[in-house]
Write an enzyme that holds these catalytic residues in place. Structure first.
Site, PDB file in Angstrom:
ATOM      1  N   GLY A   1       2.129 -13.120 -51.542  1.00 17.71           N
ATOM      2  CA  GLY A   1       1.800 -12.264 -52.679  1.00 17.71           C
ATOM      3  C   GLY A   1       2.851 -12.375 -53.766  1.00 17.71           C
TER       4      GLY A   1
ATOM      5  N   THR B   1       4.120 -18.409 -44.777  1.00 25.04           N
ATOM      6  CA  THR B   1       2.848 -18.978 -44.336  1.00 25.04           C
ATOM      7  C   THR B   1       2.508 -20.242 -45.117  1.00 25.04           C
ATOM      8  OG1 THR B   1       2.027 -16.808 -43.721  1.00 25.04           O
ATOM      9  CG2 THR B   1       0.379 -18.502 -44.099  1.00 25.04           C
TER      10      THR B   1
ATOM     11  N   GLU C   1       1.572 -11.009 -41.333  1.00 22.84           N
ATOM     12  CA  GLU C   1       2.750 -10.645 -40.521  1.00 22.84           C
ATOM     13  C   GLU C   1       2.490 -10.818 -39.025  1.00 22.84           C
ATOM     14  OE1 GLU C   1       5.397 -10.487 -42.165  1.00 22.84           O
ATOM     15  OE2 GLU C   1       4.204 -10.472 -43.981  1.00 22.84           O
TER      16      GLU C   1
END
Length: 661
Positions: free
Chosen positions: A178, A139, A421
């Site tokens: 993350g 992303t 996702e």
């Protein structure tokens, strides 16, 4: 033990342990799961201060410490099976996320699924020994779900046999991964591949981002934490800006796509193979929907039998709030949904492993369905579970708003699944694209298989308006097989309506893209109906595996409740299609009330069957012993604000104010 909760357990009509065994997949698996859970619960190294009272930096520190301990402890205990690893970690981390989460669920699976043997031989030992700490950087600030729009570039330089990676625009900065902010030293970066002057689309590259020894960012790498979020306080979601970062040619994962030393390019056998890791995660998220919703239901239902409020009959003691029909209507359909999603989660895991097995043998024929199904069910389950968790919180009244209830943490931890996702609306539209394609094939007389095989049964006249006197398709609303058929017909009808609507838009001389956008509401409805049918069908099919009569009876009631509640939420679809008559819709409403009353005595036993230890729920309201109020008071007294009787702000601000007025 609270007497109310004891009475509830005594009133159950089935053995909770038998249902727990079914959920786990057998008594031996239940025993092993509990054995693993106790390894964590009885380990003093995992006892810690309540995270609710820690700062964000301290929560991150605690998460890294816990992740490191989990790795060491699992090796000491010889835990290596993927399911057992997940079990151990789910207890250790509770309702929070671990610092090395993406290393396990994205970085390693991508290496395994997309690295060639030579690359796996190099990177897996480093990754499994945690010398390489990985994340997955897809992303960007400007693009998320529309991954074809990602702007990060990897340009091949044949003179040095290196790729040169760049973030050419502000919107191309990687954003959200993350573990990127502070934890990872490598990232699998998804970038647009340029070689021999051509863009070859998105490909994954292993990019070192921090020095292995010092953990300092490498030259050309600008990396850090993106700051506080709605939740995920313990996770260092990060940003990554690449400025002429050079990596060796073999750092591009080349199991399927390849770049030769001279820069020539070999295409993958399927353009969907690059998305394998995402399909894996989406399949996992479906199971996570069941777990998160079942935890919320456990808390809300246990609390609802301990909490007494108001009057049902004047002069009598205050009733348990679960005795109110409205409370049952809020919670019991959600409980049925949690069980339904559990069945779907198991199915998705099995389907993923089966189809990836086929792919490893060179059979890619099932990949489009796996992609479409994982996308649709990911969206369907997360939307419903997110709303359901919030309903559970509100059903607990004011105390549900307290962090001690555990419900705010479950909500803020789970709700991002609607976005990451693959944003849910986009996921539904991806499923719709597959449904329209299959509808077109079926219309042309070709056979379609898998979950869309019902499209083979379409008849040309079925969409004609139904006369009022026409006999509805559903003969018996108490027959689950009849209801499965009704959901199938509803899905078939809505897919056909969406496909015809799309065709009509195209015929009005509009571009395919514009026609698709103008039909997107219908397309999302079709995908939603398809996923709903799959869930009802899978829940119904699960009943055939249950041998115990009492457990079968209560699960049948839950499955019927789930199916009828879905009809009550979408009555227009079933009426318009002539699947149900007006009087039958009224019967559905009445039968729903009967099922609520019928399931009420088993409510606590049904949440007990999920078998969540108090240490996993981390909820004062959802305690197994039902002793809510005493423990709520003790929890509140632990607040850092209570460490002194008089806060320093009184002397700094309030006392001077009082003296001046």
């Amino acid at each position: 033990m609270n007497p109310d909760i004891c009475k509830e357990r005594d009133s159950a009509t089935f053995q909770t342990e038998l249902l727990t065994n079914i959920l786990d997949g057998g008594a031996d698996k239940t025993a092993r799961r509990r054995e693993i859970e106790l390894l964590v619960i009885n380990d003093p190294d995992f006892q810690h201060e309540d995270l609710n009272f820690l700062s964000r930096s301290d929560r991150y520190d605690a998460a890294v410490k816990k992740s490191s301990m989990m790795i060491m402890k699992m090796r000491q205990h010889g835990i290596s099976d993927p399911e057992e690893i997940m079990c151990y970690k789910s207890v250790a981390k509770g309702s929070t996320h671990e610092a090395l989460g993406l290393h396990y669920v994205m970085f390693l699976p991508t290496l395994l699924s997309q690295g060639n043997p030579e690359q796996q031989e190099k990177w897996l030992p480093l990754s499994l020994s945690f010398q390489v700490l990985g994340t997955y950087a897809q992303t960007e600030m400007g693009h998320g779900t529309h991954i074809r729009g990602l702007e990060t570039t990897a340009t091949y330089d044949p003179s040095t046999q290196e790729f040169v990676l760049n973030s050419p625009t502000i919107s191309s900065i990687k954003w959200w991964p993350g573990g990127l902010g502070k934890t990872s030293n490598h990232a699998i970066v998804l970038a647009q591949l340029y070689t021999q002057g051509q863009c070859r689309g998105l490909h994954p590259f292993i990019v070192p981002i921090r020095a292995m020894g010092t953990h300092e960012p490498l030259p050309g790498v600008v990396v850090g934490d993106i700051g506080p979020k709605f939740g995920f306080d313990e996770v260092d979601n990060g940003f990554l800006k690449l400025e002429n970062v050079r990596i060796p040619r073999m750092n591009m994962l080349m199991k399927y796509s390849k770049v030769a030393p001279d820069g020539s390019y070999v295409k993958p056998p399927s353009d969907k193979l690059t998305y394998g890791t995402m399909v894996f995660i989406r399949s996992m998220i479906v199971g996570d929907s069941a777990r998160s919703l079942s935890k919320a239901c456990t808390i809300a239902i246990r609390y609802s039998v301990v909490r007494h409020q108001s009057e049902l009959r004047q002069g009598e003691p205050e009733p348990q709030i679960l005795d109110y029909q409205t409370q049952q209507y809020k919670l019991l359909p959600l409980l049925a949904t949690a069980y339904a999603f559990h069945c779907v989660g198991q199915y998705m895991t099995q389907t993923y492993h089966r189809i990836t097995g086929d792919i490893s043998q060179g059979d890619f024929s099932q990949l489009p369905e796996l992609h479409a199904l994982s996308a649709g069910l990911k969206a369907f389950t997360t939307w419903i579970a997110t709303a359901g968790i919030e309903m559970c919180r509100m059903a607990c009244g004011g105390h549900g708003y307290s962090r001690c209830s555990g419900l705010p943490d479950i909500y803020v931890t789970f709700t991002p699944t609607c976005t990451y996702e693959g944003e849910n609306t986009v996921m539904m539209l991806q499923t719709a694209r597959y449904l329209v394609k299959c509808y077109t094939q079926a219309s042309e007389g070709l056979q379609v298989g898998g979950t869309v095989s019902y499209l083979n049964e379409m008849s040309q006249g079925r969409l004609q308006p139904q006369p009022v006197s026409a006999r509805p398709t559903v003969v018996d609303i108490n027959d689950l097989s009849c209801l499965v058929e009704a959901y199938k017909q509803r899905a078939s009808r809505l897919v056909e309506l969406a496909a015809r609507s799309l065709q009509g838009e195209i015929q009005r001389s509009k571009s395919k893209e514009e026609a698709w956008n103008n039909t997107s509401i219908d397309l999302v409805r079709a995908s939603d109906a398809h996923c709903h049918y799959v869930v009802v069908k899978l829940f119904s099919a699960k009943l055939s595996e249950v041998g115990d009569t009492a457990v079968h009876s209560v699960l049948s009631s839950l499955a019927l409740l789930y199916a009828l509640h879905g009809i009550s939420q979408h009555t227009g679809d079933f009426l318009q299609a002539g699947l149900l008559s007006g009087p039958q819709i009224y019967q559905v409403s009445q039968r729903l009330k009967e099922l609520l009353s019928q399931l009420r005595p088993n409510a606590v036993a049904l949440v007990d069957a999920f078998d969540y230890r108090d240490e996993m729920l981390n909820s004062v309201l959802g305690r197994y012993d039902g002793n809510v109020y005493e423990n709520m008071f003790e929890w509140a007294r632990q607040s850092p604000l209570n460490r002194t009787q008089v806060h320093s702000s009184f002397h700094k601000y309030l006392k001077p104010l009082q003296s001046k007025l």
